[in-house]
Each structure stands twice: as C-alpha cells, then as structure tokens.
Design an enzyme around this catalytic site. Structure first.
Site, PDB file in Angstrom:
ATOM      1  N   ARG A  78      39.126  41.253  56.464  1.00  0.00           N
ATOM      2  CA  ARG A  78      37.932  40.686  55.638  1.00  0.00           C
ATOM      3  C   ARG A  78      38.140  40.022  54.078  1.00  0.00           C
ATOM      4  O   ARG A  78      37.731  39.288  53.712  1.00  0.00           O
ATOM      5  CB  ARG A  78      36.450  41.239  55.981  1.00  0.00           C
ATOM      6  CG  ARG A  78      34.899  40.588  55.039  1.00  0.00           C
ATOM      7  CD  ARG A  78      33.975  41.769  55.167  1.00  0.00           C
ATOM      8  NE  ARG A  78      34.331  42.786  54.360  1.00  0.00           N
ATOM      9  CZ  ARG A  78      34.039  44.229  54.158  1.00  0.00           C
ATOM     10  NH1 ARG A  78      33.307  44.516  55.169  1.00  0.00           N
ATOM     11  NH2 ARG A  78      34.865  44.968  53.224  1.00  0.00           N
ATOM     12  N   LEU A  93      34.762  47.211  47.565  1.00  0.00           N
ATOM     13  CA  LEU A  93      36.057  46.193  47.846  1.00  0.00           C
ATOM     14  C   LEU A  93      37.413  46.532  48.480  1.00  0.00           C
ATOM     15  O   LEU A  93      37.289  47.912  47.816  1.00  0.00           O
ATOM     16  CB  LEU A  93      35.978  45.611  46.472  1.00  0.00           C
ATOM     17  CG  LEU A  93      34.590  44.816  45.574  1.00  0.00           C
ATOM     18  CD1 LEU A  93      35.195  43.908  44.517  1.00  0.00           C
ATOM     19  CD2 LEU A  93      34.014  44.150  46.611  1.00  0.00           C
ATOM     20  N   ASN A 141      29.065  44.323  38.178  1.00  0.00           N
ATOM     21  CA  ASN A 141      28.018  45.638  39.709  1.00  0.00           C
ATOM     22  C   ASN A 141      27.700  45.032  38.816  1.00  0.00           C
ATOM     23  O   ASN A 141      27.021  46.156  37.233  1.00  0.00           O
ATOM     24  CB  ASN A 141      29.004  46.115  39.904  1.00  0.00           C
ATOM     25  CG  ASN A 141      27.489  46.468  41.181  1.00  0.00           C
ATOM     26  OD1 ASN A 141      27.658  45.892  41.778  1.00  0.00           O
ATOM     27  ND2 ASN A 141      27.694  48.120  41.944  1.00  0.00           N
ATOM     28  N   HIS A 152      23.364  47.848  39.379  1.00  0.00           N
ATOM     29  CA  HIS A 152      23.000  48.963  40.100  1.00  0.00           C
ATOM     30  C   HIS A 152      22.060  49.548  39.842  1.00  0.00           C
ATOM     31  O   HIS A 152      21.861  49.571  38.604  1.00  0.00           O
ATOM     32  CB  HIS A 152      24.496  49.862  39.803  1.00  0.00           C
ATOM     33  CG  HIS A 152      23.605  51.101  40.929  1.00  0.00           C
ATOM     34  ND1 HIS A 152      24.168  51.600  42.562  1.00  0.00           N
ATOM     35  CD2 HIS A 152      23.526  52.716  40.013  1.00  0.00           C
ATOM     36  CE1 HIS A 152      23.517  52.597  42.793  1.00  0.00           C
ATOM     37  NE2 HIS A 152      22.990  53.283  41.713  1.00  0.00           N
ATOM     38  N   GLY A 171      36.166  54.309  41.319  1.00  0.00           N
ATOM     39  CA  GLY A 171      34.675  54.735  42.531  1.00  0.00           C
ATOM     40  C   GLY A 171      34.056  54.237  43.248  1.00  0.00           C
ATOM     41  O   GLY A 171      33.795  52.953  41.745  1.00  0.00           O
TER      42      GLY A 171
HETATM   43  C1  GRF Z   1      19.889  44.906  43.441  1.00  0.00           C
HETATM   44  O1  GRF Z   1      18.700  46.454  42.927  1.00  0.00           O
HETATM   45  C2  GRF Z   1      20.659  45.456  42.566  1.00  0.00           C
HETATM   46  O2  GRF Z   1      20.423  46.329  41.686  1.00  0.00           O
HETATM   47  C3  GRF Z   1      21.634  46.056  44.127  1.00  0.00           C
HETATM   48  O3  GRF Z   1      20.985  45.663  45.190  1.00  0.00           O
HETATM   49  C4  GRF Z   1      19.999  45.203  44.487  1.00  0.00           C
HETATM   50  C5  GRF Z   1      20.469  43.341  45.257  1.00  0.00           C
HETATM   51  O4  GRF Z   1      18.860  42.585  45.248  1.00  0.00           O
HETATM   52  N1  GRF Z   1      23.382  46.444  43.774  1.00  0.00           N
HETATM   53  P1  GRF Z   1      18.798  41.911  45.283  1.00  0.00           P
HETATM   54  O5  GRF Z   1      19.784  41.045  47.060  1.00  0.00           O
HETATM   55  O6  GRF Z   1      19.540  40.624  43.649  1.00  0.00           O
HETATM   56  O7  GRF Z   1      17.833  40.704  45.313  1.00  0.00           O
END
Ligand code: GRF
Length: 210
Positions: free
Chosen positions: A73, A98, A112, A114, A150
């Site tokens: 994928r 990934l 990314n 988070h 990680g």
């Molecule tokens: C976000 O809260 C991000 O921090 C997390 O996943 C969520 C994605 O939200 N990794 P969206 O799909 O952009 O609304």
C-alpha cells in the site's frame, strides 16, 4: 497556481477539517506551498471527497487493494505522490504508521498533527479522551516532523496549549483543539516550505534559552 511554491501532498483518513484548513491557506497565492495531491488508506473517507470537490488529484489505496499488505500500500502511495511531484508531505488525520517506502521518499519533510501536547498522550488514537481521563488541566496540540523513531515522535515544530474547562466532554474539547490545529498546521507547513526554523514559543522566565 503552483509556480514558485513548494508542492505539498496530504495523507488523510478521516473528516478532513485539517485538510480544509490547509486548502484554505493555500488558496492565498502568497502562501508558500500548494496542495497538489491528497491520498488516503480509506476510499470512502470524507476528507478524500473534500479533496475531490476542491479539484485536487486524489488516490485511495486501501490495504485490501494491496494484497492485504501495508508495505505494498505505502509503496503505491509513495510512487503516486512522487509522480505528482510532491516535495513535502502532511499527515492530517492519517491513521496508519508509515512504512519505509513513504519515510524514505519524504525523509525530513513529513509533518504530523497530534491532538495533545506531546510527549504526553502520544501513541494512540484517543489522546483527547486520555487527557480528560487523566485529569490534566491543560492539553493542546502538536505539529512534529515524522522520523523513524516511533509513533508520535520526531522533532516538535509547533505546539499550543488548550485549557480543559469544567464539564468538558471529549467532543467539546476536541472541537477547541481542532480550532488550534487549523491555525498551527498551515503555519507549520509554511515554515517547512520556506525553510524557516521551528516556531519559537514563549520562554519560561530564567530558562536561559535565547
Ligand atoms: C486531528 O485531531 C489530528 O490531530 C489527529 O486526527 C484529527 C484529524 O481531524 N491526528 P480531521 O480529519 O482533520 O478533522
């Protein structure tokens, strides 16, 4: 219009509100990156539909379309993103680790987002619920570069706190974190695109950092 702008791809799995924020930012011709490709592991996710509606080339490769193999994928995703000329990659609600093909193709150029103040509440899909369950008074969101080290690890490039309010529910808290993410992620991509250093936050008194 992509002339003179860095070409960014976005990986998504969910609702795509962060993708919408990136597309809105990139609609400004002065923004230093163009969103030229959006790919997903989930063919029917709303984020992919949003990208199509905004006229961005898309690709979905569910693992079942890749002989059940995440390595295949990601090899297909990486090849397609490179074909689209992607230079910078943003994980905007992408829910898979990934594989080396993607990490190798975009090493040092993957962001990314988070929904916690990493390293707190990293490594899971439920960072908002976990912060509430733990009883912390402040959480927030983090944008970091993705490395090989990680899950939810790698150099932090932007972070902002979101206070937890009395009576908060996961949905209410998530909504306030999202609003911060919509500012932080496009700003972090702009910095990566221009080679600017990570955002400098306010320094604690007497920290000695300059
Ligand atoms: C976000 O809260 C991000 O921090 C997390 O996943 C969520 C994605 O939200 N990794 P969206 O799909 O952009 O609304």
């Amino acid at each position: 219009m992509t002339a003179g702008r860095r070409r960014a791809g976005v990986l998504v799995s969910g609702t795509g509100t962060n993708l919408a924020a990136l597309l809105d930012a990139a609609a400004d011709p002065g923004y230093p990156a163009a969103i030229v490709a959006v790919a997903s592991n989930r063919p029917s996710c709303p984020a992919l539909a949003l990208a199509r509606a905004r006229g961005v080339p898309t690709l979905a490769v569910a693992v079942r379309h890749a002989d059940g193999d995440p390595v295949r994928r990601d090899a297909r995703l990486a090849a397609w993103l490179l074909e689209q000329g992607v230079e910078l990659l943003v994980l905007a609600g992408y829910d898979r680790l990934l594989q080396p093909s993607l990490l190798d193709a975009f090493r040092g150029r993957i962001l990314n987002v988070h929904p916690s103040l990493l390293p707190a509440f990293g490594g899971g899909m439920d960072a908002v619920e976990a912060a509430l369950a733990h009883g912390v008074l402040v959480t927030g969101c983090t944008v970091h570069l993705v490395g090989d080290t990680g899950v939810d690890a790698g150099p932090i490039v932007a972070q902002e706190a979101v206070p937890i309010l009395a009576g908060d529910t996961p949905d209410r808290l998530r909504a306030r974190i999202h609003e911060v993410e919509w500012r932080l992620l496009p700003a972090a991509l702009a910095r990566l695109a221009t080679g600017a250093p990570p955002e400098a936050g306010p320094l604690p008194a007497g920290s000695g950092r300059r």
